[in-house]
Write an enzyme that holds these catalytic residues in place. Sequence first.
Site, PDB file in Angstrom:
ATOM      1  N   ASN A  12       0.865  -1.180   0.000  1.00 20.06           N
ATOM      2  CA  ASN A  12       0.000   0.000   0.000  1.00 20.06           C
ATOM      3  C   ASN A  12       0.903   1.231   0.000  1.00 20.06           C
ATOM      4  O   ASN A  12       1.516   1.553   1.021  1.00 20.06           O
ATOM      5  CB  ASN A  12      -0.890  -0.044   1.254  1.00 20.06           C
ATOM      6  N   LYS A  14       0.122   4.259  -0.160  1.00 20.66           N
ATOM      7  CA  LYS A  14      -0.507   5.422   0.491  1.00 20.66           C
ATOM      8  C   LYS A  14      -0.305   6.677  -0.368  1.00 20.66           C
ATOM      9  O   LYS A  14      -0.355   6.593  -1.589  1.00 20.66           O
ATOM     10  CB  LYS A  14       0.028   5.569   1.923  1.00 20.66           C
ATOM     11  N   HIS A  98      -9.561   0.902   5.003  1.00 18.52           N
ATOM     12  CA  HIS A  98      -8.256   1.041   5.671  1.00 18.52           C
ATOM     13  C   HIS A  98      -8.434   1.927   6.907  1.00 18.52           C
ATOM     14  O   HIS A  98      -9.238   2.858   6.907  1.00 18.52           O
ATOM     15  CB  HIS A  98      -7.248   1.655   4.703  1.00 18.52           C
ATOM     16  N   GLU A 100      -6.798   4.297   8.014  1.00 19.92           N
ATOM     17  CA  GLU A 100      -6.637   5.742   7.764  1.00 19.92           C
ATOM     18  C   GLU A 100      -7.910   6.324   7.154  1.00 19.92           C
ATOM     19  O   GLU A 100      -8.266   7.476   7.420  1.00 19.92           O
ATOM     20  CB  GLU A 100      -5.397   5.981   6.891  1.00 19.92           C
ATOM     21  N   GLU A 170      -5.240  -5.196  10.441  1.00 20.97           N
ATOM     22  CA  GLU A 170      -4.216  -4.169  10.652  1.00 20.97           C
ATOM     23  C   GLU A 170      -4.515  -3.449  11.963  1.00 20.97           C
ATOM     24  O   GLU A 170      -5.326  -2.506  11.991  1.00 20.97           O
ATOM     25  CB  GLU A 170      -4.227  -3.155   9.507  1.00 20.97           C
ATOM     26  N   GLY A 176       2.594   2.044  10.945  1.00 19.84           N
ATOM     27  CA  GLY A 176       3.535   3.162  10.836  1.00 19.84           C
ATOM     28  C   GLY A 176       4.221   3.500  12.144  1.00 19.84           C
ATOM     29  O   GLY A 176       4.835   4.561  12.274  1.00 19.84           O
ATOM     30  N   SER A 216       3.610  -2.348  10.354  1.00 16.52           N
ATOM     31  CA  SER A 216       5.060  -2.404  10.574  1.00 16.52           C
ATOM     32  C   SER A 216       5.688  -3.730  10.163  1.00 16.52           C
ATOM     33  O   SER A 216       6.585  -4.234  10.841  1.00 16.52           O
ATOM     34  CB  SER A 216       5.389  -2.069  12.032  1.00 16.52           C
TER      35      SER A 216
HETATM   36  P1  13P Z   1       3.090   0.227   7.767  1.00 19.38           P
HETATM   37  O1  13P Z   1       3.637  -1.046   7.116  1.00 19.38           O
HETATM   38  O2  13P Z   1       3.817   1.446   7.323  1.00 19.38           O
HETATM   39  O3  13P Z   1       2.966   0.087   9.242  1.00 19.38           O
HETATM   40  O4  13P Z   1       1.595   0.412   7.187  1.00 19.38           O
HETATM   41  C1  13P Z   1       0.718  -0.637   7.219  1.00 19.38           C
HETATM   42  C2  13P Z   1      -0.486  -0.293   6.445  1.00 19.38           C
HETATM   43  O5  13P Z   1      -1.263   0.569   6.811  1.00 19.38           O
HETATM   44  C3  13P Z   1      -0.725  -1.012   5.181  1.00 19.38           C
HETATM   45  O6  13P Z   1      -1.995  -0.780   4.683  1.00 19.38           O
END
Ligand code: 13P
Length: 261
Positions: A12, A14, A98, A100, A170, A176, A216
Site C-alpha cells: 500500500n 498510500k 483502511h 486511515e 491491521e 507506521g 510495521s
Molecule cells: P506500515 O507497514 O507502514 O505500518 O503500514 C501498514 C499499512 O497501513 C498497510 O496498509
Amino acid sequence: MRRRSAPFVAGNWKMYKTLPEAAALAGAIREAAPGAAPAELVVLPPFTSLAEAARCLAGSAVGLGAQNLHWESQGAFTGEISAAMLVDAGCRYVAVGHSERRHIFGESDADAGRKVRAALKAGLHPILCVGETLEEREAGRTFEVINRQLMAGLEGIEDGLRARVILAYEPVWAIGTGRTASPGQAEEVHAYIRGRLAQKTGQDGADCAIILYGGSVKPANAYSLFKERDIDGFLVGGASLEAESFLGIAREAVRAYKEVL
Ligand code: 13P
C-alpha cells in the site's frame, strides 16, 4: 489442518510516489518479482499512478490495485473514483476500510460494506481492512471491534462472491509505528476472523479465505509472522516503498511457506 496458500503480499503506497517515482518502483518490483516466486505480489499506488503502473506491470504476474473507491457507479460525487474507473485503469484489487480512511476521513462500517459490494459487482477483489485502536485493545474490546467491522464489511454479499474478498487485519497501533504485533497477537486475531468466517460461510470458505496481516511488517519480522497458521500474507505500508524491502518481505514469507507446506 488447512492447506496454506502461497504468500500474498500487497504494498500500500498510500500518498507517496509521483508518476516517475511510481513507474520506477513498479518497474523494479516487476524485475525482481521472479525471485519471490511463488508469492503473489500486488501493488496499490495512488490513483494518479494507476494507469502508468498498469503499463509498467503489463504482462507480468504482479497485480495492481487501488487504495479506495466510491460505492456508486457514477454521478455527482466530486473527488471520488468508481469501481469501473479502477477496472478501466487496470486494477484487479482495491483496499476498503483502511484504518486511515476510517479514522482520518470518518468512513463508517456501513461505508466499508457498500464499497465491498461495489468492488465485487465490478469484478474487483476487495481487500477489507479491519483493526482495533490501542485504546480498544487495552479496554479488552479487540474481538468486539473486529467482529463489528467484519460483519458490516461482509454484509449483503452473495454467497458465490464472498470468496473474492481478501481480509486484512491491521491493528491501528501497529501501523507506521514500528510496533509490530507479535506473531502470537496477530495469530490470535487471524484465528478469530477465520472462526467468524466459518460460522458465517462454512468451514471450507473460511479455510480458503486469504487473511493478511498489516502493521510495521519488515523483512525481519515477515518470516515469524507467516509461520503462524492463519496468516496468509501481508499488507505492507512503509516497507513497500522500496523494491528491495518489499521483495525482501515476500522472500521471507516464501521461506516460511516452504517450511510449513
Ligand atoms: P506500515 O507497514 O507502514 O505500518 O503500514 C501498514 C499499512 O497501513 C498497510 O496498509
